[in-house]
Design an enzyme around this catalytic site. Structure first.
Site, PDB file in Angstrom:
ATOM      1  CG  HIS A   4      -1.931  -1.029   1.270  1.00  0.00           C
ATOM      2  ND1 HIS A   4      -1.650  -2.261   1.818  1.00  0.00           N
ATOM      3  CD2 HIS A   4      -3.196  -1.086   0.807  1.00  0.00           C
ATOM      4  CE1 HIS A   4      -2.720  -3.019   1.719  1.00  0.00           C
ATOM      5  NE2 HIS A   4      -3.672  -2.341   1.107  1.00  0.00           N
ATOM      6  CD  GLU A  77       1.758  -2.026   3.154  1.00  0.00           C
ATOM      7  OE1 GLU A  77       2.153  -1.026   2.530  1.00  0.00           O
ATOM      8  OE2 GLU A  77       0.794  -2.722   2.777  1.00  0.00           O
ATOM      9  NE  ARG A 165     -18.139  15.537  16.270  1.00  0.00           N
ATOM     10  CZ  ARG A 165     -16.938  15.161  16.704  1.00  0.00           C
ATOM     11  NH1 ARG A 165     -16.639  13.875  16.828  1.00  0.00           N
ATOM     12  NH2 ARG A 165     -16.031  16.066  17.031  1.00  0.00           N
ATOM     13  NE  ARG A 220     -18.113  16.353  20.645  1.00  0.00           N
ATOM     14  CZ  ARG A 220     -18.654  15.116  20.590  1.00  0.00           C
ATOM     15  NH1 ARG A 220     -17.884  14.087  20.272  1.00  0.00           N
ATOM     16  NH2 ARG A 220     -19.927  14.911  20.802  1.00  0.00           N
TER      17      ARG A 220
HETATM   18  N1  URA Z   1     -10.683  13.628  15.954  1.00  0.00           N
HETATM   19  C1  URA Z   1     -11.664  12.866  16.498  1.00  0.00           C
HETATM   20  O1  URA Z   1     -11.646  11.640  16.395  1.00  0.00           O
HETATM   21  N2  URA Z   1     -12.656  13.487  17.166  1.00  0.00           N
HETATM   22  C2  URA Z   1     -12.737  14.826  17.284  1.00  0.00           C
HETATM   23  O2  URA Z   1     -13.689  15.334  17.879  1.00  0.00           O
HETATM   24  C3  URA Z   1     -11.703  15.618  16.709  1.00  0.00           C
HETATM   25  C4  URA Z   1     -10.690  14.985  16.048  1.00  0.00           C
END
Ligand code: URA
Length: 257
Positions: A4, A77, A165, A220
């Site tokens: 790859h 790899e 989310r 978050r």
């Molecule tokens: N990468 C992720 O996996 N989540 C996020 O909220 C930001 C970057």
């Protein structure tokens, strides 16, 4: 030639250390930050590779793409070609209130919420950072004056429902994932990202060394959306910490020889 990555023994010039951003667009930035000669030696699918010369040694910067499957391909790899030390240089969503965009997270261990790592070791097997690589990252963050948090990362297989989310096409999150962000937060997990579980498990299982530094692009606890200015700040800092750490690991490697 490995399948790859499109690299050969000759093209990597005996490199034993690699920086692994997810984004192919971050490869040239990392190579430039190394402040040394560098050139592109591979560019296939999500896997772009630059060869850099640091203190006369070869260091690779190879993008892994997003998630466990392509990360495991890159590690397999590169290991076939003789690389033994890997530092993932990523971005992340923090979940603890006190962590701010632009801070970095040094993952000590990952919660294995991915699928790839299960192809390498049963779930009871821990996904842990190599201590020497972790220490090098911590010292690099201090030298670079970047706020670093050490701790556990939840490493998921999806960016949207897996990280709870709901700003998605359906807006639906499976019942089994509802409340998961809050639960990881209560269990003192620091952040979500998508590669450390595969990286750490593959490396430990294969006898290789790995660390993971992630720049916080969003918290978050307060927002789902990654703002471009925070992403830029996170990238700038995570690149500095990663480059500083790989240089110190290279120096140590030579003392041992
Ligand atoms: N990468 C992720 O996996 N989540 C996020 O909220 C930001 C970057």
């Amino acid at each position: 030639m490995v399948y790859h990555l499109g690299l050969t023994d000759e093209s990597i010039e005996e490199a034993q250390f690699a920086l692994l951003p997810g984004d192919p667009g971050r490869v040239a930035k990392l190579a430039r930050a190394m402040d040394s000669e560098s050139m592109e030696i591979g560019n296939h699918r999500e896997f772009k590779t630059y060869l850099c010369k640091v203190f006369g040694d070869s260091v690779l910067v190879t993008s892994t793409g997003i998630g466990g499957p392509s990360t495991a391909i890159a590690v397999e790899e590169l290991a076939l070609l003789g690389v033994h030390t890997f530092i993932r240089v990523g971005t992340t969503g923090a979940i603890q209130d006190n962590i701010e965009p632009g801070d970095v997270i040094l993952t000590t261990a990952a919660v294995r919420l991915d699928g790839t790592s299960c192809n390498y070791a049963p779930l009871a097997y821990p996904a842990v950072s190599d201590p020497e690589v972790l220490f090098a990252l911590q010292e690099a963050a201090k030298r670079q004056d970047v706020m670093a948090f050490l701790g556990i990362t939840a490493s998921t297989d999806s960016f949207y429902p897996g990280q709870e989310r709901s700003g998605t096409h359906s807006g639906y999150v499976l019942n089994s994932l509802k409340g998961s962000l809050d639960e990881w937060k209560k269990l003192n997990v620091l952040n979500f990202e998508m590669e450390s579980a595969a990286l750490f498990t593959v490396c430990s299982a294969l006898g290789l060394r790995a660390g993971c530094v992630s720049g916080v692009a969003v918290n978050r606890a307060f927002s789902e959306r990654v703002k471009p200015e925070y992403l830029e700040l996170a990238e700038e800092r995570v690149v500095r910490v990663a480059v500083d750490s790989i240089k110190s690991l290279l120096k140590k490697w030579h003392w041992k020889e």
